[in-house]
Design an enzyme around this catalytic site. Structure first.
Site, mmCIF file in Angstrom:
data_model
loop_
_atom_site.group_PDB
_atom_site.id
_atom_site.type_symbol
_atom_site.label_atom_id
_atom_site.label_comp_id
_atom_site.label_asym_id
_atom_site.label_seq_id
_atom_site.Cartn_x
_atom_site.Cartn_y
_atom_site.Cartn_z
ATOM 1 N N GLU A 37 -1.502 5.087 13.471
ATOM 2 C CA GLU A 37 -1.126 6.291 12.733
ATOM 3 C C GLU A 37 -1.437 7.548 13.533
ATOM 4 O O GLU A 37 -0.631 8.494 13.553
ATOM 5 C CB GLU A 37 -1.833 6.347 11.380
ATOM 6 C CG GLU A 37 -1.408 7.561 10.560
ATOM 7 C CD GLU A 37 -1.979 7.589 9.168
ATOM 8 O OE1 GLU A 37 -1.530 8.431 8.360
ATOM 9 O OE2 GLU A 37 -2.871 6.772 8.866
ATOM 10 N N CYS A 42 0.797 -1.217 0.000
ATOM 11 C CA CYS A 42 0.000 0.000 0.000
ATOM 12 C C CYS A 42 0.835 1.276 0.000
ATOM 13 O O CYS A 42 0.283 2.379 -0.083
ATOM 14 C CB CYS A 42 -0.940 -0.010 1.199
ATOM 15 S SG CYS A 42 -1.834 -1.568 1.372
ATOM 16 N N PHE A 79 1.677 -3.486 4.050
ATOM 17 C CA PHE A 79 2.051 -4.808 4.541
ATOM 18 C C PHE A 79 3.563 -4.995 4.412
ATOM 19 O O PHE A 79 4.185 -4.509 3.471
ATOM 20 C CB PHE A 79 1.345 -5.902 3.738
ATOM 21 C CG PHE A 79 -0.123 -6.061 4.055
ATOM 22 C CD1 PHE A 79 -0.742 -5.286 5.016
ATOM 23 C CD2 PHE A 79 -0.890 -7.004 3.387
ATOM 24 C CE1 PHE A 79 -2.086 -5.435 5.313
ATOM 25 C CE2 PHE A 79 -2.232 -7.174 3.669
ATOM 26 C CZ PHE A 79 -2.841 -6.388 4.626
ATOM 27 N N LYS A 82 -9.588 7.974 1.788
ATOM 28 C CA LYS A 82 -10.037 6.598 1.530
ATOM 29 C C LYS A 82 -11.500 6.403 1.918
ATOM 30 O O LYS A 82 -12.121 5.417 1.505
ATOM 31 C CB LYS A 82 -9.152 5.602 2.283
ATOM 32 C CG LYS A 82 -7.738 5.492 1.728
ATOM 33 C CD LYS A 82 -6.949 4.435 2.474
ATOM 34 C CE LYS A 82 -5.534 4.292 1.917
ATOM 35 N NZ LYS A 82 -4.669 5.439 2.282
ATOM 36 N N HIS A 142 -9.686 1.787 -0.660
ATOM 37 C CA HIS A 142 -8.233 1.625 -0.583
ATOM 38 C C HIS A 142 -7.722 1.099 -1.921
ATOM 39 O O HIS A 142 -7.972 -0.053 -2.286
ATOM 40 C CB HIS A 142 -7.892 0.664 0.547
ATOM 41 C CG HIS A 142 -6.434 0.621 0.896
ATOM 42 N ND1 HIS A 142 -5.464 1.302 0.179
ATOM 43 C CD2 HIS A 142 -5.773 -0.022 1.899
ATOM 44 C CE1 HIS A 142 -4.285 1.075 0.717
ATOM 45 N NE2 HIS A 142 -4.451 0.284 1.766
ATOM 46 N N HIS A 175 -2.849 7.981 5.930
ATOM 47 C CA HIS A 175 -3.009 6.679 5.283
ATOM 48 C C HIS A 175 -4.306 6.027 5.728
ATOM 49 O O HIS A 175 -4.923 5.296 4.948
ATOM 50 C CB HIS A 175 -1.825 5.772 5.631
ATOM 51 C CG HIS A 175 -1.934 4.407 5.037
ATOM 52 N ND1 HIS A 175 -1.811 4.177 3.684
ATOM 53 C CD2 HIS A 175 -2.169 3.196 5.609
ATOM 54 C CE1 HIS A 175 -1.955 2.884 3.443
ATOM 55 N NE2 HIS A 175 -2.172 2.263 4.592
#
Length: 417
Positions: free
Chosen positions: A318, A167, A403, A339, A344, A307
């Site tokens: 975050e 991502c 990830f 998002k 996403h 994010h």
């Protein structure tokens, strides 16, 4: 070449996008600011699936100048990248003869690559045998082919790279391409990310990880970053491309400078396959690095495009990282996650959010977080929810985490910064 130890300023001169919200940057930006969602029910998914919705790009992808015969040789991800790149290059006025093709390159990444083609041809192979596998299978599915084909279509003979960092892909592609320009190894880079993985197998895999929202009855309300009732992200599809140039090159050809990419940071959590490090130190180091790279201090940042994917753990981590970096100043910095509207976009997420940051600077308004009805008390930030917020924006930060514990942050300023 730039002199040893010097760094050339990198500017943004072109933007292009195809997203669940629209077929270009203008339509996508307007939809985000209007609070519209790109999520909808996917008819391909039956009651066996715990998640039956996503945020796809509607219909076939048409690319200017590409014949139907050529299009059949490309995976949908490649076509999305080509469409977004065509808009970005047109927006930048990047036409053949107007630049040195040996000093113009591409860096377009993808988190998963041509998975749709791979799955379709695997089914064909099982049903009809190896002789029915297309000779174009391998180039259709390789993760580097969106970047490669964009280079072919636009005659870009400089660096041609592909970043695959889940991502954070789009942000890493943008930041690393900026480094190439700073070093003097290229004058122009066409950069960004693409993802087209709206496949039942992929959705089933994410669902089994419990990463996706299961709000099947109201998909448009499923992506709710920082909200107390969030339960996972919404899988999206799309492509986002930016044209980066050295400031000297852009001014010499009379290009419009939309923003300056003045800071880039990256780090790794080195902690877990999929979950962020709960102490948030990797994200914190990444943001600090981007701010320092721009020769700014945390107090100079006016907006953060987070994010925040709408997962229970990730949004809290975050938010904690933002509080650690900005301290009490975080109370006065608008934060949103787009998002909520786009879903996403995985490998394209960092690039479309970079585009949103450029548009925020141009219009001096912060795009909102959709569906943020009840802010989670564990995410104590200055949330911009539901509607855009007018603001004096000088420097904006975009976060991307993925990830494998990968982190990237980009910092944009006005073109004249």
């Amino acid at each position: 070449m730039a002199a040893a130890g010097s760094h050339r300023r990198v500017v943004v001169t072109g933007l292009g996008a195809i997203t669940p919200l629209g077929g270009d940057v203008a339509a996508t930006w307007d939809a985000v600011c209007d609070g519209r969602s790109g999520a909808r029910t996917l008819e391909r998914l039956d009651e066996r699936f715990s998640v039956r919705f996503g945020a796809p790009v509607d219909g076939a992808v048409e690319v200017p100048g590409l014949s139907q015969k050529e299009a059949r040789r490309y995976d949908r991800a490649i076509l999305l990248a080509l469409g977004a790149a065509a808009e970005a290059c047109d927006d930048a006025g990047l036409a053949p003869g107007g630049f040195d093709p040996d000093r113009a390159g591409t860096a377009v990444g993808s988190g998963i690559g041509g998975v749709s083609t791979l799955l379709a041809h695997h089914a064909q192979y099982l049903e009809k045998g190896p002789r029915r596998v297309s000779p174009f299978l391998v180039p259709m599915v390789l993760a580097n082919m969106p970047s490669g084909v964009v280079g072919i279509q636009h005659g870009l003979r400089g660096p041609n790279l592909t970043h695959v960092t889940a991502c954070a892909t789009g942000a890493h592609a943008t930041g690393e391409a900026a480094r190439i320009i700073e070093r003097g190894d290229a004058d122009v880079m066409v950069v960004g990310g693409v993802e087209s993985s709206m496949e039942p197998l992929v959705i089933a895999g994410f669902a089994r990880m419990q990463a996706l929202s299961t709000r099947n009855d109201e998909p448009e309300r499923a992506s709710r970053p920082f909200d107390r009732d969030r339960d996972g992200f919404v899988l999206g599809e799309g492509a986002a491309i930016l044209v980066l140039e050295s400031e000297e090159h852009a001014r010499a050809r009379g290009a419009r400078i939309r923003a300056t990419l003045s800071g880039y940071g990256r780090s790794a959590d080195a902690a877990h396959l999929a979950a962020p490090d709960p102490d948030s130190k990797g994200a914190e180091r990444c943001m600090r690095a981007a701010i320092a790279d721009a020769d700014l201090s945390p107090g100079d940042v006016d907006y953060i495009n987070a994010h925040a994917t709408s997962t229970p753990v990730g949004d809290v981590v975050e938010a904690g990282a933002i509080r650690d970096v900005f301290g009490a100043q975080a109370d006065g910095i608008g934060v949103s996650s787009t998002k909520g509207a786009t879903g996403h976009l995985l490998g394209a997420a960092g690039a479309i959010e970079a585009i949103f940051c450029v548009r925020a600077l141009e219009e001096q308004r912060i795009p909102p977080t959709l569906n943020l009805d009840t802010p989670d008390p564990e995410c104590p930030l200055d949330h911009v929810a539901h509607k855009p917020r007018p603001a004096k924006l000088r420097a904006v930060l975009s976060n991307s985490f993925g990830f494998g514990g990968v982190n990237a942050a980009l910092l944009f300023q006005h073109g004249e910064a």
